[in-house]
Design a protein around this motif. Sequence first.
Motif, short mmCIF file in Angstrom:
data_model
loop_
_atom_site.label_atom_id
_atom_site.label_comp_id
_atom_site.label_asym_id
_atom_site.label_seq_id
_atom_site.Cartn_x
_atom_site.Cartn_y
_atom_site.Cartn_z
N ALA A 1 0.84 -1.21 0.00
CA ALA A 1 0.00 0.00 0.00
C ALA A 1 0.87 1.25 0.00
CB ALA A 1 -0.91 -0.01 1.23
N LEU A 2 1.96 1.21 0.77
CA LEU A 2 2.86 2.38 0.82
C LEU A 2 3.58 2.58 -0.51
CD1 LEU A 2 4.55 2.37 4.35
CD2 LEU A 2 3.11 4.13 3.34
N ILE A 3 3.97 1.46 -1.12
CA ILE A 3 4.66 1.57 -2.41
C ILE A 3 3.71 2.16 -3.46
CG2 ILE A 3 5.69 0.22 -4.29
CD1 ILE A 3 6.69 -1.73 -2.06
N ALA A 4 2.46 1.70 -3.44
CA ALA A 4 1.46 2.24 -4.38
C ALA A 4 1.24 3.72 -4.11
CB ALA A 4 0.15 1.47 -4.23
N GLU A 5 1.17 4.08 -2.82
CA GLU A 5 0.98 5.50 -2.47
C GLU A 5 2.15 6.33 -2.99
OE1 GLU A 5 0.49 6.15 1.74
OE2 GLU A 5 0.20 8.30 1.49
N PHE A 6 3.35 5.79 -2.85
CA PHE A 6 4.54 6.51 -3.32
C PHE A 6 4.50 6.68 -4.84
CE2 PHE A 6 8.98 6.68 -4.75
CZ PHE A 6 9.42 7.76 -4.01
N ARG A 7 4.18 5.60 -5.54
CA ARG A 7 4.12 5.69 -7.02
C ARG A 7 3.07 6.71 -7.46
NH1 ARG A 7 6.93 2.53 -10.15
NH2 ARG A 7 7.80 0.54 -9.47
N ASN A 8 1.90 6.67 -6.81
CA ASN A 8 0.84 7.64 -7.16
C ASN A 8 1.27 9.06 -6.86
OD1 ASN A 8 -0.95 5.76 -8.13
ND2 ASN A 8 -1.90 5.40 -6.13
N GLU A 9 2.03 9.23 -5.77
CA GLU A 9 2.50 10.57 -5.42
C GLU A 9 3.50 11.08 -6.46
OE1 GLU A 9 1.01 12.25 -2.90
OE2 GLU A 9 2.11 13.92 -3.78
N VAL A 10 4.34 10.18 -6.96
CA VAL A 10 5.29 10.58 -8.02
C VAL A 10 4.50 11.03 -9.26
CG1 VAL A 10 7.12 9.79 -9.58
CG2 VAL A 10 7.15 9.09 -7.18
N LEU A 11 3.44 10.31 -9.57
CA LEU A 11 2.58 10.70 -10.71
C LEU A 11 1.99 12.10 -10.49
CD1 LEU A 11 0.40 7.62 -11.73
CD2 LEU A 11 1.83 9.00 -13.24
N ASP A 12 1.46 12.32 -9.27
CA ASP A 12 0.86 13.63 -8.97
C ASP A 12 1.90 14.74 -9.03
OD1 ASP A 12 -1.74 12.85 -8.77
OD2 ASP A 12 -1.84 12.86 -6.58
N GLU A 13 3.11 14.45 -8.54
CA GLU A 13 4.16 15.47 -8.58
C GLU A 13 4.56 15.77 -10.02
OE1 GLU A 13 5.04 17.36 -6.26
OE2 GLU A 13 4.20 16.30 -4.55
N THR A 14 4.52 14.76 -10.86
CA THR A 14 4.82 14.97 -12.28
C THR A 14 3.75 15.86 -12.90
OG1 THR A 14 5.82 12.77 -12.34
CG2 THR A 14 5.25 13.75 -14.47
N LEU A 15 2.50 15.60 -12.52
CA LEU A 15 1.40 16.43 -13.02
C LEU A 15 1.53 17.86 -12.52
CD1 LEU A 15 -1.30 16.76 -14.42
CD2 LEU A 15 -2.41 15.74 -12.43
N ARG A 16 1.89 18.00 -11.25
CA ARG A 16 2.06 19.36 -10.69
C ARG A 16 3.14 20.13 -11.46
NH1 ARG A 16 1.08 16.57 -5.53
NH2 ARG A 16 -1.01 17.24 -4.90
#
Lengths: 484, 101
Positions: B56-71
Amino acid sequence: MRKFEATPAFVPERADWQLLPFRFHRLGPRVLLTNMVGEHLFVSRDEFSEIADGVLPADSPLVRRLRAKQVIKQPGDKAPLDLLAMKTRTRYRRLAESTGLHIFVVSLRCEHSCPYCQVSRQSSDRVTYDMSPETARRALAIAFRTPSPNLKIEFQGGEPLLNFGLIEEIVWEAERINDLRGKSLAFVIATNLAFIDDYMLAFCAEHDIYISTSLDGPADLHNHNRPRPGGDSWERATAGIQLVRETLGEHRVSALMTTTIASLDRVEEIVDCYVDQGLNEIFLRPLSPYGFAVKTKAFSRYDAGRWLDFYEAGLNYILELNRRGVDLIERYSAIILKKMLTNEDPRYVDLTSPAGIGIGALVYNYDGDVYASDEGRMLAEMGDKTFRVGNVHQDSYGEIMLSEALLEPLEQSFALSAPMCTDCAFESYCGADPVYHYATTGDFVGRKPLSEFCRRNMAIFKLLLDRYETDSDARAIFLEWAAR
Amino acid sequence: VSAHELWFDGSNYSADAIQRAAYKLSDKVACDVTTKEDGHRCVLEITEPAAEGDGALIAEFRNEVLDETLRARIREETQEFRNLILALAFSETGLVEDTEP
């Protein structure tokens, strides 16, 4: 003569759109979007994907909502840029009008011995712990150098009424200076009310002085939190509140409460106590990490999570009372709601960026030292003078406002350049608070993922937005609070 | 402390986005990023295990990287408007005064 252009003039030149600066935060199935000045709207995750990928159809109803919040513009739209500029200017107007609040610590002496107190001394030594008239005169001269058209002089302690003679001198002198300056001048005394008498009240009435006091809740809780000789702090405070209301007016007194571990399960009783006293606002405040609250370990007895449960239960109860017709606002929520729902800045020192230190308030300590905030003074009483920005006997207004002790934390903590804050969808509602972060982590910025300040405020922002979006009664109440 | 190695394709993700995500989750994970020619190797140490497990933490991290890329994309796309709005906002405040010749 036709006043408006014909309808075709309002049709966009091309049926597409461009993004304007905005920030986002995912909240379950929804995504919160905030524009450059913090105006918000929620969209679904699918809608957000369409916006992010630039494929939202130009005829989608969402386009109108996004344009209304200046998250997107259509080619040819010129108003959004002007509107955002005007709102930004309004939000930052306080910077050109610094410094509005000037706190005079007229005495550090106090007969209370509250374990969470930041600074006071149980001493009868007037020479050591009282501000001198000369120090007060020099502090006033600095206060009147500030460009703010509004000047609020707040008397604090210790217990300021123990040096009431000096309060009188400062008020007379400030009014004399202001006859020439023409500023909007206001006075506040922050007092435990234990020593208020008819003479003092008459003086307060004559000079339109507002009273701020402490009330932690029902008698047993208040007296437990705020011990004094005789154990009658609550009896004196509540008698004083009634006296002030009768003499100065219904709304010339307000009270602050501090949450100790003994308060956590009693929020409804605390709120009821405020209602019983005829007060129309309450400020649900956690303990601060300064002064005796740290020495006595009171600060570490509960964490942000437990305080948030207390706050949420309190807010729910206050909303319920409002639905029943009771006029009561929760002040911290109202400050945030004003930032969320209007373009006005409530100028609350903890929730501004650039930080409110110096720009929002200056504190003149009893010994002439000047601090960038009240919390900075409290830190100094623990032996750390990082936020001492000068001394009224040695430094000019210019030297104080341009001191490294002020500029360094202001620059470092500026939220728009702080890690995580710069991209945070809640940034417009939040603040930099370098003193808190310095006190808890040793640097002005702190690590936000571990910051209780960040955790507490993010949770409150989410809670208020959730109530605003899902509860029509709460929405109406919040709009009313924000407008006050 | 458990550790997991992740790989982010350099043509889709920047080291900056990964670092921002790592900072944001630094109350739960510690991250070591090594940038190679074609991407970024990321060693994720779980410092505060989640009840749902490391996945779950790894998925959260990957999703956060995606959001940071979008930002980052939104920042870049709207930079010109941001500067224009700020210039407009502060042009009439008197805060920025002309320097004397």
